[in-house]
Design an enzyme around this catalytic site. Structure first.
Site, PDB file in Angstrom:
ATOM      1  CB  THR B 132      -0.968   0.056   1.204  1.00 31.67           C
ATOM      2  OG1 THR B 132      -1.532   1.383   1.257  1.00 31.67           O
ATOM      3  CG2 THR B 132      -0.282  -0.189   2.535  1.00 31.67           C
ATOM      4  CG  ASP B 134      -3.114   4.749   1.616  1.00 34.96           C
ATOM      5  OD1 ASP B 134      -2.799   5.745   0.941  1.00 34.96           O
ATOM      6  OD2 ASP B 134      -4.180   4.128   1.462  1.00 34.96           O
ATOM      7  CD  GLU B 233      -7.475  12.432  -2.674  1.00 35.93           C
ATOM      8  OE1 GLU B 233      -8.235  11.508  -2.355  1.00 35.93           O
ATOM      9  OE2 GLU B 233      -6.984  12.549  -3.810  1.00 35.93           O
ATOM     10  CE1 TYR B 292      -7.013   7.201  -7.712  1.00 30.43           C
ATOM     11  CE2 TYR B 292      -7.221   6.028  -9.795  1.00 30.43           C
ATOM     12  CZ  TYR B 292      -7.713   6.345  -8.537  1.00 30.43           C
ATOM     13  OH  TYR B 292      -8.899   5.788  -8.117  1.00 30.43           O
TER      14      TYR B 292
END
Lengths: 388, 388
Positions: B132, B134, B233, B292
């Site tokens: 990931t 993240d 975000e 992205y």
């Protein structure tokens, strides 16, 4: 009298504008041993305000490090000098006994040089060295700064298309370019094959119609199961109004003191998102605004671009010796060459993307457009096609 | 009975998720000569639908090319299987006599593996291999995919800060990350010095207050003459509501069929633009949404990340031999090592950025946060500071 070169940088920075600066300094020293070289901070503003950095003896190693650094090391400006401002600049140049002023920039910058030349007494050579990610200078096959930015855009769209093979849907990437579509078109430079995205390319040179966009996306989704779209910030509606003005409800528009609609990639991005929400319901969609990311990205500096930008700077010294003018990058059929062209051929003009770079019937690059991009921005990676 | 490995990829693609795929295939062949290896297309959906690609004999050169390609070559999915779907997956695995199922993905993916394991009869080893951008998996020092994405973000903010040295103003870059701020924090990894941007970093772990943001920007503009801001975000207001919901007027909010507010970087970007227009009048500003672009960019793949992702895949084969579990990247004080951890320690959980990675008083990275990033994402470029 010994030579005094003044160098300034104007307009939006690029990945290689400091290469041009380095090219000027090193070539000036080579052609004119003992010359003085001054960098003006923030474009012509530094000349007006006597705000210079002395580059005469800057070590070459330091200059090479600056050259490899994106953005304008001297600072930049978007000032458009009026007659009084011009007189201040000329006075500033006379004060330091400047013999040549090389201004690195785009069409506004070359316009400033033409105005200064016409207002001057002829004792200073005014030279314009080209720079713009927009690739929109007349007389040039392409411009320093474009290739690096184009590689960023091409690589990003190649990557996003692979992403959307894995998780299908609709992707819209908004790319800078108010009047010329070259950088947005570069999105298609690294397509792997006919099936690859971007599947749709919308540039300022062709009117953008909402209904056509919706049809284009639906058709592409049906054909490829995904749809990757490149959209220029500068697209306009068939009415001639900017798309932001056309797509955003009047009460949502923001206007400046002059009543001008404020344009931004984010505004356009949200307008496109609204179209998708209303007319393309149920499609997984993502809208990104590239904005400044392509224009001076340290991770994506093209060696070819860097070399050409340096050469453009070096050649500007020769043009200064010939009394001034604009440096242009030409293609001689085999390679890029630098040539001297009259300032007025470039000054304040915009080169648009040729109409036949796009298919007549579809919002896609034509074979001619692809050939131009493949010559300038050959694909640097050999990714595998996914299994899906 | 000979071994049959099934491999699938879940969630958002990364730059190096195919390295993990290659690591599994090559190590399975090495440890289990004669084994069968099947790739499931689009995550568990391929197992349910019997949609496989046979990787048993795929040539190593082809596999290495796939490994070097961003995004998920097998396709991905965001399906969250319920009990009936799980039964279909288990049936699909039994049909092909699978002995191990390695699922490469993030916390949702590890969650699926835990559910499948608990519902299975114990004949199949369920393994989760981490992935990931993240960086939000429990038990992991960091996760494959993060370093490449972090380098993209770090390089972009370094570049944008140089841009804003040349043409001063306010820049806001919106970076992905709904719950964890690691990727947004990576914007500060390549700062040149204390004066460099990003000057402000807003992450989901800390409430975002409009008035505080406006004050932060004003103070930074006064101090540095420019202000570069990284915003996740996923930031939320002190009320707990998402910032989009908080900042956008109710009649402008878009909601889905369930009444949920639709979130996107572009929505947040426009909300931030509105704050700037209203409360920071007269400041030249630009808001970009990275979206992205960082998550699988072919131009910015870290070799370290690629190597660790490959190793995570190879180690997953060992974990399969030990009955299953989750592969975790640990830091042993000197280097990154792979370890087996229980699935339930990772499954469905989110690792947040530690509170002390940010300054207590300011929206900036702390020394501890910077140290973590500098260990993982050391600066790869040595740009010159501009003259201005």
């Amino acid at each position: 009298m010994s030579e005094t070169f003044v160098i300034a940088q104007g307009g939006g920075p690029t990945a290689v504008i400091n290469q041009t600066l380095a090219g000027i300094v090193l070539e000036a020293r080579r052609q004119h041993p003992g010359c003085r070289i001054l960098g003006s901070k923030h474009g012509v503003r530094g000349i007006r305000d006597s705000n210079f950095v002395d580059l005469t003896d800057i070590p070459e190693a330091r200059l090479r490090q600056i050259a490899a650094t994106p953005s304008a090391a001297l600072g930049s400006t978007r000032d458009k000098p009026d007659a009084a401002y011009c007189e201040q600049i000329l006075k500033g140049l006379r004060n330091i006994n400047a013999t040549a002023f090389v201004y690195i920039g785009g069409n506004d910058t070359s316009g400033t040089q033409a105005i200064l030349r016409d207002a001057s007494d002829g004792f200073i050579a005014f030279v314009h060295a080209p720079k713009t990610i927009d690739n929109d200078l007349e007389e040039n096959d392409h411009t320093p700064g474009f290739i690096s930015a184009a590689e960023f855009v091409a690589g990003s769209f190649l990557s996003v298309d692979l992403d959307f093979c894995a998780l299908p849907g609709l992707y819209c990437g908004i790319v800078m370019g108010r009047h010329a579509g070259f950088l947005t078109a570069a999105s298609a430079a690294w397509r792997l094959d006919e099936e690859s995205g971007p599947h749709l390319v919308y540039v300022p040179e062709r009117p953008f119609a909402r209904a056509r966009f919706v049809d284009d996306v639906k058709r592409t989704m049906a054909k490829h199961g995904r749809c990757v779209v490149a959209i220029s910030e500068g697209i306009s509606a068939p009415s001639g109004k900017s798309m932001v003005e056309e797509l955003v409800a009047p009460d949502r528009l923001e206007r400046d003191a002059h009543g001008n609609v404020r344009l931004s990639g984010t505004d356009l991005g949200q307008a496109i998102e609204r179209v998708i929400a209303e007319d393309l319901k149920g499609i997984r969609a993502r809208v990104d605004t590239f904005g400044y990311l392509p224009r001076g990205n340290i991770g994506m500096i093209s060696e070819v671009d860097a070399g050409e930008a340096f050469e453009a700077g070096a050649y500007a010294v020769t043009v200064a010796g010939e009394g001034g003018g604009s440096v242009a990058l030409k293609f001689d059929g085999e390679k890029t060459v630098t040539r001297r062209v009259p300032l007025e051929n470039v000054a304040g003009k915009t080169r648009h993307m040729p109409d036949d770079f796009l298919d007549a019937e579809e919002n896609r690059l034509s074979a001619k457009g692809i050939a131009y991009l493949e010559r300038l921005v050959p694909r640097r990676f050999d990714p595998a096609k996914p299994f899906v």
